[in-house]
Design a protein around this motif. Sequence first.
Motif, PDB file in Angstrom:
ATOM      1  N   ILE A 372       0.864  -1.178   0.000  1.00  0.00           N
ATOM      2  CA  ILE A 372       0.000   0.000   0.000  1.00  0.00           C
ATOM      3  C   ILE A 372       0.899   1.226   0.000  1.00  0.00           C
ATOM      4  O   ILE A 372       1.900   1.281   0.707  1.00  0.00           O
ATOM      5  CB  ILE A 372      -0.914   0.018   1.239  1.00  0.00           C
ATOM      6  N   ALA A 373       0.535   2.213  -0.835  1.00  0.00           N
ATOM      7  CA  ALA A 373       1.304   3.449  -0.859  1.00  0.00           C
ATOM      8  C   ALA A 373       0.384   4.599  -1.234  1.00  0.00           C
ATOM      9  O   ALA A 373      -0.682   4.392  -1.805  1.00  0.00           O
ATOM     10  CB  ALA A 373       2.446   3.353  -1.867  1.00  0.00           C
ATOM     11  N   GLN A 374       0.814   5.799  -0.879  1.00  0.00           N
ATOM     12  CA  GLN A 374       0.078   6.984  -1.313  1.00  0.00           C
ATOM     13  C   GLN A 374       0.418   7.215  -2.788  1.00  0.00           C
ATOM     14  O   GLN A 374       1.514   6.878  -3.248  1.00  0.00           O
ATOM     15  CB  GLN A 374       0.482   8.197  -0.477  1.00  0.00           C
ATOM     16  N   GLU A 403      -3.278   2.814   5.152  1.00  0.00           N
ATOM     17  CA  GLU A 403      -4.277   3.427   4.281  1.00  0.00           C
ATOM     18  C   GLU A 403      -3.566   3.958   3.035  1.00  0.00           C
ATOM     19  O   GLU A 403      -2.539   4.605   3.134  1.00  0.00           O
ATOM     20  CB  GLU A 403      -4.967   4.605   4.989  1.00  0.00           C
ATOM     21  N   GLY A 404      -4.179   3.669   1.876  1.00  0.00           N
ATOM     22  CA  GLY A 404      -3.560   4.166   0.644  1.00  0.00           C
ATOM     23  C   GLY A 404      -4.054   3.352  -0.526  1.00  0.00           C
ATOM     24  O   GLY A 404      -5.177   2.842  -0.514  1.00  0.00           O
ATOM     25  N   THR A 413      -4.242  -3.852  -8.035  1.00  0.00           N
ATOM     26  CA  THR A 413      -3.328  -2.724  -7.926  1.00  0.00           C
ATOM     27  C   THR A 413      -4.028  -1.429  -8.353  1.00  0.00           C
ATOM     28  O   THR A 413      -4.763  -1.400  -9.326  1.00  0.00           O
ATOM     29  CB  THR A 413      -2.097  -2.975  -8.817  1.00  0.00           C
ATOM     30  N   GLY A 414      -3.811  -0.391  -7.538  1.00  0.00           N
ATOM     31  CA  GLY A 414      -4.407   0.897  -7.858  1.00  0.00           C
ATOM     32  C   GLY A 414      -5.706   1.156  -7.113  1.00  0.00           C
ATOM     33  O   GLY A 414      -6.160   2.291  -7.023  1.00  0.00           O
ATOM     34  N   MET A 415      -6.301   0.117  -6.609  1.00  0.00           N
ATOM     35  CA  MET A 415      -7.545   0.309  -5.852  1.00  0.00           C
ATOM     36  C   MET A 415      -7.233   0.907  -4.491  1.00  0.00           C
ATOM     37  O   MET A 415      -6.161   0.712  -3.934  1.00  0.00           O
ATOM     38  CB  MET A 415      -8.227  -1.052  -5.619  1.00  0.00           C
ATOM     39  N   LYS A 416      -8.255   1.608  -3.961  1.00  0.00           N
ATOM     40  CA  LYS A 416      -8.069   2.185  -2.629  1.00  0.00           C
ATOM     41  C   LYS A 416      -8.204   1.073  -1.590  1.00  0.00           C
ATOM     42  O   LYS A 416      -9.169   0.307  -1.589  1.00  0.00           O
ATOM     43  CB  LYS A 416      -9.133   3.259  -2.390  1.00  0.00           C
ATOM     44  N   GLY A 417      -7.197   0.970  -0.731  1.00  0.00           N
ATOM     45  CA  GLY A 417      -7.210  -0.042   0.313  1.00  0.00           C
ATOM     46  C   GLY A 417      -7.419   0.588   1.678  1.00  0.00           C
ATOM     47  O   GLY A 417      -7.422   1.806   1.815  1.00  0.00           O
ATOM     48  N   GLY A 418      -7.597  -0.247   2.680  1.00  0.00           N
ATOM     49  CA  GLY A 418      -7.857   0.235   4.041  1.00  0.00           C
ATOM     50  C   GLY A 418      -9.079  -0.473   4.576  1.00  0.00           C
ATOM     51  O   GLY A 418      -9.689  -1.281   3.879  1.00  0.00           O
ATOM     52  N   LYS A 419      -9.428  -0.183   5.836  1.00  0.00           N
ATOM     53  CA  LYS A 419     -10.621  -0.824   6.417  1.00  0.00           C
ATOM     54  C   LYS A 419     -11.865  -0.409   5.630  1.00  0.00           C
ATOM     55  O   LYS A 419     -12.030   0.747   5.285  1.00  0.00           O
ATOM     56  CB  LYS A 419     -10.769  -0.423   7.891  1.00  0.00           C
TER      57      LYS A 419
END
Length: 848
Positions: A372-374, A403-404, A413-419
């Motif tokens: 995960i990255a910004q 988060e990122g 890849t490229g999708m927004k990840g996080g809870k």
Amino acid sequence: MANEIPVYDAEAIETKWQEEWDKSDTFKARDESDRPKKYVLEMFPYPSGDLHMGHARNYSIGDAMARQARMRGFEVLHPMGFDAFGLPAENAAIKNKTQAGAWTYQNMDTAVATMKRMGFSYDYDRLVRTCDPDYYRWGQWAFLKMWEKGLAYRATSPVNWCPSCNTVLANEQVVDGKCWRCGEVPEKRELSQWYLRITDYAQELLDDLDKLTGWPENVKAQQRNWIGRSEGAEIDFALAAEDGVTPTDRLITVFTTRADTLYGVSFFLLPPESPLAAELVAGTEYEEAFNELKKSVEQISSVDRQGSDREKHGVFTGRYVINPLTGAPAPIWVADYILLDYGTGAVMGVPSGDQRDFDFARKYDLPIPPIIAQKDDPLYEELKDEQGLRVTNVDWDHAMDAEGYLIQSGPFTGMKGGKHSEAVDAIIAHLSERGIGRSKVQFRLRDWLISRQRYWGNPIPMIHCDCCGDVPVPYEDLPVRLPDDLDLGAGETLAEYAPFYETTCPKCGKPAKRITDTMDTFTCSSWYYLRYCDPHNDQAPFSKELVDRWMPVDNYIGGIEHAILHLLYSRFWTKVMRDLGMLDFDEPFTNLLCQGMVKDKNGDTMSKSKGNVVPPSSVIGPYGADTMRLAILFIAPSEKDFNWDEEVVAGANRFIKRAWRTVWSLAETADANVSLDVAKLDAAGKELYRRMHEMGIKCTTDFDRAQFNTAISAVMELVNDASAYLNKVRIDKRDAALTFVVARAIVAMLSPICPHWAEELYHEALGFQTSVYDEPWPEFDEESAKASTIQIAVQVLGKVRARIDVAADAPKDELEAVAREAVTKFIEGKTVRKVIVVPGRLVNIVAK
RNA sequence: GCCCGAGUGGCGGAAUUGGCAGACGCGGAGGUCUCAAAAACCUUUGUCGAAAGACGUGCGAGUUCGAGUCUCGCCUCGGGCACCA
């Protein structure tokens, strides 16, 4: 009327009215009444001796509510009882060589005497004692019903054993890692125990908190925390064959809230207690290290094991699982931060998505693939197109980013990840399609462990038969009676007492053994409020009709220490009874008030060991119960802690005596038979009449919101005004109707708080024949509370510069004109930009 | 770490919706009554200032004619959960 004002003799008055109430039916709740009902309930006490200040506060609040509700026209159910089973009775019996029952009944008698001495308006015909067979019988009945529905069961698992209380504890009863009762640190023991399936109701217990608008926010928050719902997914990992790369048919499932981090799995975790882990290492070079870890975990207490800053320990098992998405192998480790009893007891290790996994990976030098990255991070550009390269350990500072946007995560890849992110949903959907994962809701709440290895409790109505297994005691054999001739002093226990446990199997008739565990006392307190509705029923725990007539409890008052334990169990029990068709509502307690603690004058909790206990009797003796009740309610808002202060009691006593004299003085001219003609009153009379309505409204609304401290201050103000009237107006000029109405209002408004004082004045000073509680609460109206002229503030740029007396109904333009005049020197030479006129409040002139 | 509360005179605490901050009580000061004391009653009591006035609701910003109350950012205290994946 009387020329001489009698001395306020609290003790004489209180004795007189307590005897009177004892004889009368004033406080009996009538099932057949057609008045609207109100159920006011205080948490019943454990009879461990006499009542203490906390009880006095609790019951003073409830009694004020109950008495006021009665006057407001409600048919009030205000019962009391005792939570009479429990360990202290056993300990006292052992110490004093008596029977637990004898000790308990004696304490209950003492407590009832004190309750009566405090003047609490209970319906004593409905007194419930949980140690009475007539009561506990129905607890056994409920257990059997739950057994039939699969809600009661027996299971063997590691449980909390308190070595000092010699019994197991429920999860809820381990507070801060210690026994809620004695403070001892419990041990883990593998035991066969009885449970109630409260987890079946986890979702409803959580959802229905939103219905409880009359509950304090912090209590609901605590319950939400305790239930601990988390949304996530179960994902199946295949165990790899011994070569570490070939998937076998054997699946190990994990629970995770972060399915989006699946590409970042670099290891796999099992707890030291895991039987699977033991199996995997058995006979290998890894077994010894594993056993060592397991042993070290067993040796540290649960208190030491908890806490996120503890250093993590782990050992490799020599085996691997296969990541279901990437096909990559991940080494299986055993780690002491993994819990056996949460989720599936297996966890995927994602060091770049979870702080704990990150710490673990660094310690044991495991790969940390960033996933995960910004988007503005160079790493994102660098790795967004990586599909299978598995770049790891780029830079420690970058590695943990919860988060990122996903990188090197295949099609995701490229999708927004996080809870709760889109990547979580997408990956779960993908796994579900392929049948290797599914969304899953996990709760922290565990089933309620109710068996206790103690004597003084409600016996679990089950029989164990070697042929038939666990067999319920037939309903017609209830109650399973607790023997009362056990020699506790000699250390005898129920499990060793043959006359109790020897029995025959109800199914096959062969000799069998009764279960000798008793139920947690919290089972008794989970439904006592239902029993009060129908306390003498010998056919059922209660009739549906009567429970639906009185329930739910409108006002429930008790200590915050039950925020989770008792209040959660009771909500559960109610829902179970509902599902059994026993009642028709979802929640037992509509409004909840958690009163604050009574501490000593230095702010320390009162306790026998500290020697700082102020017993209620020490206040009742010199001042009387009414003064004590008044002081307790006046010193602070009900939900706040307060420090006991003798000065406040003295002040309350001063007020009660002053109010006594004021009422008697008003009574000198008061005449109940003269009707009040407000127009004929002199100025002082009109003002007093107006203030009575103003303070009456304030007092009434304060009662409605259980703000007794301010309700009392409203009565104080009225007493002050009445006494000013008496000073100002000569006796022959006083209005007979007004003095009567005001005196009655004062007495009535204070009567829920100082009941003996009020009854005495009502009868002796005002000449009533009926109880003040049989009379309606006085009516007050806004119209009569309005003043004809009022003082309002004049502000210039928001600062008060003058006050003006104006007619209450003066029009806005007139207010503005008078206001401008009053502040000329502040606005001279300035431009008035704007004038805000708030009728009845203020005028604000914006001049620059 | 996450989730709830709460910060107002010397003290306990007031202030339903943004509208005169400090109601009511405790404590303090002064007085009346009394030979005296207790009790009771009266006056007074946020801070600084002789006064005019200024300053004041944990801190810092903001919105507003106006903020204890609303917004943002902090601080402190209390409570709950917590290696919960």
